[in-house]
Structure formats: structure tokens, C-alpha cells
Design an enzyme around this catalytic site. Sequence first.
Site, PDB file in Angstrom:
ATOM      1  N   CYS A  42     -39.741 -50.000  11.984  1.00 52.25           N
ATOM      2  CA  CYS A  42     -39.236 -49.251  10.829  1.00 52.25           C
ATOM      3  C   CYS A  42     -39.116 -50.182   9.609  1.00 52.25           C
ATOM      4  O   CYS A  42     -38.361 -51.162   9.631  1.00 52.25           O
ATOM      5  CB  CYS A  42     -37.877 -48.649  11.167  1.00 52.25           C
ATOM      6  SG  CYS A  42     -37.101 -47.874   9.746  1.00 52.25           S
TER       7      CYS A  42
ATOM      8  N   CYS B 163     -32.093 -44.607  13.757  1.00 56.48           N
ATOM      9  CA  CYS B 163     -33.538 -44.642  13.857  1.00 56.48           C
ATOM     10  C   CYS B 163     -33.860 -45.558  15.039  1.00 56.48           C
ATOM     11  O   CYS B 163     -33.481 -46.729  15.028  1.00 56.48           O
ATOM     12  CB  CYS B 163     -34.146 -45.192  12.572  1.00 56.48           C
ATOM     13  SG  CYS B 163     -35.864 -45.661  12.795  1.00 56.48           S
TER      14      CYS B 163
ATOM     15  N   LYS C 172       4.119 -45.346  -8.651  1.00 58.40           N
ATOM     16  CA  LYS C 172       2.741 -45.536  -8.188  1.00 58.40           C
ATOM     17  C   LYS C 172       1.787 -44.826  -9.133  1.00 58.40           C
ATOM     18  O   LYS C 172       2.022 -43.675  -9.511  1.00 58.40           O
ATOM     19  CB  LYS C 172       2.569 -44.980  -6.778  1.00 58.40           C
ATOM     20  CG  LYS C 172       3.420 -45.715  -5.769  1.00 58.40           C
ATOM     21  CD  LYS C 172       2.619 -46.351  -4.665  1.00 58.40           C
ATOM     22  CE  LYS C 172       2.093 -45.402  -3.651  1.00 58.40           C
ATOM     23  NZ  LYS C 172       1.616 -46.049  -2.445  1.00 58.40           N
TER      24      LYS C 172
END
Length: 674
Positions: free
Chosen positions: A439, A433, A321
Site C-alpha cells: 500500500c 488496510c 473557566k
Amino acid sequence: MTDITDAKKAIAQLRQEIERHNHLYYVEARPELSDFDFDRLLEQLLSLERQFPELVTPDSPSQRVGGTITREFPSVLHREPMLSLSNTYSLLEVEEFYNRVRKLLLLEGVAEQKMVAELKFDGVAVSLLFRDGLLVRGATRGDGRQGDDITANLKTIATIPLRLEDRLVGDLQGEEREVEVRGEVFMRKDDFECLNESRPEEDRFANPRNATAGTLKLQDSAEVARRRMCFVAYYLKGLKDESIAHFSRLELLSQFGFYTGDHYRLCHEVQDINAFIEAWAAKRWQLPYETDGVVLKLNDVRFWEKLGATAKSPRWAIAYKYPAQQARTVLNNVLFQVGRLGTITPVAELEPVLLAGSTVSRSTLHNFDEIERLGVMIHDRVIIEKSGEVIPKVVRIIPEERPADAKPVLPPMHCPSCQSLLVRPENEVSYYCPNEEECPAQIKGRVLHFASRNAMDIQTLGDALVEQLVARKLVKDPGDLYFLKEPQLEKLERMGQKSALNILRALANSREKSYEQLLYALGIRHVGRATARELSQACPSIDVLQQASEEQLATVPDIGPVVARSIIDYFAKPSWPQLLEKLRTAGLPLCASEPREQVNSNFEGLSVLFTGGLDRYDRQRASELVLERGGRVVGSVSKKTGMVVAGLDPGSKLQKALKLGVRVVSEDEFEAML
Ligand code: IVH
């Protein structure tokens, strides 16, 4: 538990827990439970539902369609255990493995030792059983002894032949002439990105392997087919002549029509192995799929049995690997991004650094739990890592190198876009938010999503333009786009008459999109393209959809309680009636069109390969068109490929097709066939 009220409560809790863990596992790739513990939760739910059948609802995760519950597939016993491989990160250990094998061969009087080096595909291992040449069963590894029967899903994969050619089946052994092929199901990077793009942000898969695992467990094989997975074969058992070497078996597999990977090599000495590993360390980033290493197998199959296996892995093979690619850099700052659903995501601003072939200057920190886990401060020296195709991530800090001016990362109090006070719902890791309607960052996110490729596909609406439109309050929701006037657009920065007209034209064209695309474009939480498709069929107009009850929605395939709730919440928003009015006035598709005229079957039985970029269709759409007309879409060329559609800048596949004498057509000819 005998009391039904208690049972009701417990069931509700279990369902919520199970859904949460499903999401953690499949979407966020950060499971908190082992499979075993997850199954226990599920078992508790099933047992309660058996006791109180009247409490079973179609939306219970126990009933989920297109879901994630493995027990919905029958279990099958593997002919012989599906072993894994022993892994190493060390070249020295690879050499030790080589020498161990050599000792045995020498004892047997064999001097020549060839090894096959293959790429290690990062996907999901499966076993395919062919009887008398016909694919009769496909299964996952499961625990190695028994796995899930996922034949229907595997049959959708174009690189899995459903029948092995007669001429070749003659070689197969046994009365029933059974042959087993093992290999890896994987998703190409571009198909993975395409899939993720079609999913809502909050439901995206972390990497192609997770996407593959999630897809293989779907109950709806039509959806599986759309996701375009691939299969690479690396093991064949059941030949009459059992001495046929591994390299030749790979060639045989390829003659059967399997894809066997383009890059395996026969290595004669350990130096060849090292060279192969070294060569792919860097080159693998350019491959269209993910590889995390190299697999080495003894070519001479006759000694496989002699070498035997440990409980977990055979002794005739090993996997090397590659170490995850890491780099060190400085975390200069942490910014907070606001998504279209109001989620606040902390983003690390990094000192730019080269990593796995590209310069990295940003990386997501996901949420505040992650920041706490890392213990990271601004100005810290950090290690970032890229494994596979995943976006690079900060894996750790170097505490001993923390500078004196390091500053803690403080959770923001206010939205960086609209300054609203942020909220953090109980049991959630993210801040939000709450100023959904006003927004600017959320509005911008919603408009960009609306215009994105899989939604209304309004390509001229880029980030900078939408930013200006929202800042100048010309656009408060996607509906406003359709009421923009040329002079308004012309006044914007970097905009002339020509671009303004282009935008207006693109907007006008987007009216031709489908109702299904519009549903996706609305950006309802958890409603991706597949869900939008189901919804458009179940509720053929927006008026029907917005009237549907939560219970009705939950009976739609693929829609669970969470999604149903989210749809109800969406249409209950105070701003929805206004948006709907604008969309209606603008003439957008608010109901399903009459069923399209029957398409032709011009691609019946034809396997089609696309190479290079098409002008008028994206890959996914082009593939759908072929599928609708009876064809199959394949990922590699062989003599059996019916047709290659060559677009702009075709790859090496075009050369190969020409060499093999496969029919090659242009985009125009392709269109004519449609
Ligand atoms: S051979 C007994 N060859 O990697 C033979 N495996 O970490 C076992 N894999 O379980 C597998 N590419 O899922 C083999 N070229 C390749 C492979 C490969 C990927 C996977 C496979 C295996 C795992 C071991």
C-alpha cells in the site's frame, strides 16, 4: 475459583482488559471506566494472582514498571485536605463571589478588599512538604484526603527547589519548621509536542494534561526527567507570621526559587478582575502552556479561616473557566487517511473558519464509532471546539439545520490508496488496510516516520518528495532510500541537482545516527523512543533483538505483553529479511556502539536556561547534554539561574537574564563547554 485452568483464563482476560483501559485512559483520553471500576478490575487480578502465585508473570499489568498502576506508590495522608475550587463560567457569579466576601469583610470592619487574580494552569495538583528547609515529600491530590507519594518523580522537575534558602526558612513555623507548598505540575506545549513526536502514533497523549498525569505515575524517574515537566506554585502554608497576605506569599515562593507564573495581579475592585479575565481570554492562546481559566483568591489570608470551606472547596477562592472556544461551520466532506500501520482515520474537511486565533479547515473524526456517536452527515452544519491545545474537534451537529442534500458518511470498502478491501478486526473501532507490503500510503507513512526528527532526522525528505519516490516505485521501504542515485532524484518534480545532492548528503549523514534511533525509526508498533532506548540496552544488536523470545522481551523494563508481541510480529514479517539486508549493506547502525567515553562534568550544579532557537541541537538534545554533564535545565530565569544559552530570536527571558546579571552565552560558547 479453585481450578487453575479457569484461573489462567480469567487472568489472561483481566490482563487484556486492564491494558485496554490503560490505553483508553492515558493515550486516548476517553476512559470507559471510572477509577473505582478500574481499581476493581485490578483488585480482581491481584487477588487471583495471590491465589495462584505460579501464574504471576513479569508482564502482568500488576507488575508493570513505568506503568500506570497507582498502588505502586505508597499512600500518604495530607496535612490538611487538598481541596479543589468551585468553578464558574459566569462573570456574574464571579461578582456574586466578590460581594459575598465583601459582606464578611465589612462585618469584620475591613473596608479594603484585594483579590489576587492568577491564571489557572491546566495540569495536575500536587503538594510538597519541606521539613527544615528540605523537600521531604511530594504527593498527588488523590481523593483530597490521601494521595500517592511521588517524591522521586517530583524531584526531577527543575522548577521545584529541593531546599529552601536558610535565610528564608527562619520565617517558618513549628518545631519541625514544616512548610507546605501546593501547585500544579504541567507540561509546556512545546515539550508536550516533542514528547508526542517521540512516541509512536498509536500511543500519543491527547493533551498536555494527560501527558503530565501519565508521566507523574511512571516508576522510572529518569524517564520522568526526560519529559521536562514544570511546576507552578500557588499556595504556601507554614509561615511563622500567618498574617502574610497571599500576594506576598507568592513573592516569597518566588524568592524560594519557585516559579509562580508570570502574570498574577492584585485586583482592587471587581472591574480589575473583569479586565484581567477579559485580557487573558484571547492572550492565553499565545502562552507557552495551557490555561483554562482564572483563579481569584482573597489576598487577606487572615480571613480565609473565617470564610471556611464547603466539603469540596474553600469560600475564599473561585475559579472562572473560559468557555471552550467554539465555532460553527459546514462539514464539506469526509476523507479517509491511511496511517503507516494501515489504520484508516476519517478526517472532516471543513469550510475554513477562524477559531481561537487560527483558521481551521480539517479535523479528525477518529473512527466510525465517533461518526456514529455524532450522527454526522456530509454537508451538516457542525460545531467545532478547541479546548486548550488539543486539535479542534467536531463536538456536535446542528440537526435542525441539516440541508436536503445531506449524505451519510459511509465506511469505505476499499483503501483510498491501494484499493485493497478493508478489514475491521473484532472489538476494534478502526478499519485497516491489510496490504501492509504494497500500500503506497503505508509505505509513505513508514518512510516519513523513518526520516522524522526523532528517528533518522533526514530533514530534506519531505512529504511531497516521499510521495513521488513511492509513486514511482523508487522506494518500497526505508532501506531503498540509501540506494537512490543522483540522476533518479534529479528527474523528480521540483528537484534540481543541488537539492538532489543535499538529499544524498543528508542520507549519508544519517548513517551516523545511533542504533537506538534506528530501532525507533523502524516504526515497530508501540515502540517509541523510550522503549527503543530500553531495547537497545537490553539487546545491543539487531541480531540479538530479532532472536529474542517474547518472554525475554517482556523482562525488559517498560515492555509489557502487548509491546513484546508487537516486536515479535514485526520481525516475523516476510519483508523483514530484505529490509535488514538493505540496512546492513547501506552501513546503518545495527548494533550499539562502544560505550561513549565518559562525558565531562562541566555543568555540575549549574542550572541552565535555553532561549531562542539553536542551530545545531534541538531543545531536547541540548537538555540531555546538559543533564549528562551534571547540570539542570530550567524554564524561567531568576537570580539563581547559572547560565542562559541564547540562540536565534531569544525571548524576553534574555532581557530578564541580562537585568539580573545572569551569565549569558552563545551557542558556540555552549558547544565549547560541552
Ligand atoms: S488554588 C485551596 N490556584 O485548578 C487552593 N488552583 O479547578 C486550591 N489550579 O485544584 C487551588 N491553577 O489543581 C489554585 N492558580 C491556581 C491554579 C489552581 C490551576 C488547579 C488546581 C485546583 C483546580 C481547581
